[in-house]
Design a protein around this motif. Sequence first.
Motif, short mmCIF file in Angstrom:
data_model
loop_
_atom_site.label_atom_id
_atom_site.label_comp_id
_atom_site.label_asym_id
_atom_site.label_seq_id
_atom_site.Cartn_x
_atom_site.Cartn_y
_atom_site.Cartn_z
N SER A 184 107.78 46.73 116.52
CA SER A 184 108.82 46.09 116.71
C SER A 184 109.86 47.09 117.29
N ARG A 185 109.98 47.23 118.62
CA ARG A 185 110.70 48.04 119.10
C ARG A 185 110.94 49.49 118.46
N PRO A 186 109.80 50.45 118.62
CA PRO A 186 109.73 51.65 117.91
C PRO A 186 110.75 52.57 118.34
N TRP A 195 108.15 60.88 112.82
CA TRP A 195 108.26 60.95 114.23
C TRP A 195 108.89 59.81 114.90
N TYR A 196 108.42 58.67 114.63
CA TYR A 196 108.85 57.16 114.85
C TYR A 196 109.45 56.59 113.60
N ASP A 197 110.45 55.79 113.76
CA ASP A 197 111.02 55.04 112.61
C ASP A 197 109.91 54.12 112.08
N VAL A 198 109.35 54.42 110.51
CA VAL A 198 108.31 53.66 110.29
C VAL A 198 108.61 52.26 110.02
N SER A 199 109.79 51.87 109.78
CA SER A 199 110.34 50.25 109.67
C SER A 199 110.07 49.62 110.75
N ALA A 200 109.86 50.17 111.91
CA ALA A 200 109.56 49.19 113.03
C ALA A 200 107.80 48.88 113.28
N PHE A 201 107.08 49.13 112.15
CA PHE A 201 105.64 49.11 112.19
C PHE A 201 105.41 48.30 110.87
N THR A 216 100.69 53.73 123.57
CA THR A 216 101.85 53.63 124.11
C THR A 216 102.90 54.51 123.51
N LEU A 217 102.48 55.12 122.51
CA LEU A 217 103.63 56.15 121.76
C LEU A 217 103.16 57.40 121.96
N PHE A 269 101.79 58.42 107.12
CA PHE A 269 101.93 57.69 108.51
C PHE A 269 103.14 58.28 109.14
N MET A 270 103.27 58.50 110.28
CA MET A 270 104.21 58.88 111.30
C MET A 270 104.78 60.44 110.79
N GLN A 271 103.87 61.07 110.01
CA GLN A 271 104.12 62.43 110.00
C GLN A 271 103.43 63.32 110.97
#
Length: 296
Positions: A184-186, A195-201, A216-217, A269-271
């Motif tokens: 959702s719009r990472p 690295w990316y906001d984890v709340s977007a997944f 895509t990332l 995740f995302m680290q």
Amino acid sequence: TVEQQLPGWMLSVGYVGMRNIHQMADGGIDENWGTIGTGSAGQRLTMLTGRTASTVGLGAYGTATFDGFEATVIHALSHDFQVNASYTYGKALSFGTGIAIPSLYRLNYGNTAGVQRNNAGIALILLSPFGKNQSWATSGVPAQILGNWKLETVTSLRTGSPFTVTGSNTTLNAAGSTQRANCSRPKKIGTPSEWYDVSAFSEPATGTIGNCGANTLWGPATNMLDAAVDRTFPIHRESTQLEFRASMFNAPNNPHHGTPTSSLTSSSFMQAKSIANTGRDGIDQRTIELSLRLSF
């Protein structure tokens, strides 16, 4: 490629293109794939013959492409300096793996793993303008102190590699396929701990495939700078020389982080705390080498 010669400089720009028609599937195609929600019982060969093992066959997903822009600037060694700089913008698209269901192969199409979008390199040599046969301080003590020095640097800059965010296979329950997460719009945070906001997944609903696309990332960039300083000391009519050299690899001591953990089910995740393989020794921390060379 188009090249242009200028006084002391050579400039070139070019296009590089590639088409891999009927790209062979990396590692082969799983012929014993299963439909969504059916688990191992829904594998195609299991239903036909009772075979439960993964069965790999040769096959093609589609066409892989690469389109790139290249630019190079070269200044030969003159006027006490030399420069060789290059830049490449490349877009590579291909079929990866993850979804084994033939009617959904299109979901495997995206940026090619391991291919960075932007790459730049600069090699620079600077000679001291002081000393014998130079512009300033050509004799005396100043020439002896400031002459015969040389600085060399090599800089490499490249953006990160693409990656795919995956979810729990429990919600997909399709043999041979890997679940995707919902995106959702990472938003890129850009820190090793997030690295990316984890709340977007999030995990997709049971029986559906997540909407995160293939590769895509983008992971962390890699920036490297090596530098060396050396000086030549004439000993006997310049036929015998002593050369001192100090080399520094990864001079800024930059950490080179790897691609972040892409599985939504992982506690990390995302680290992006792993160390990327730069193709050099060890973890590529700053290394200093000193040397003396006698030529006669």
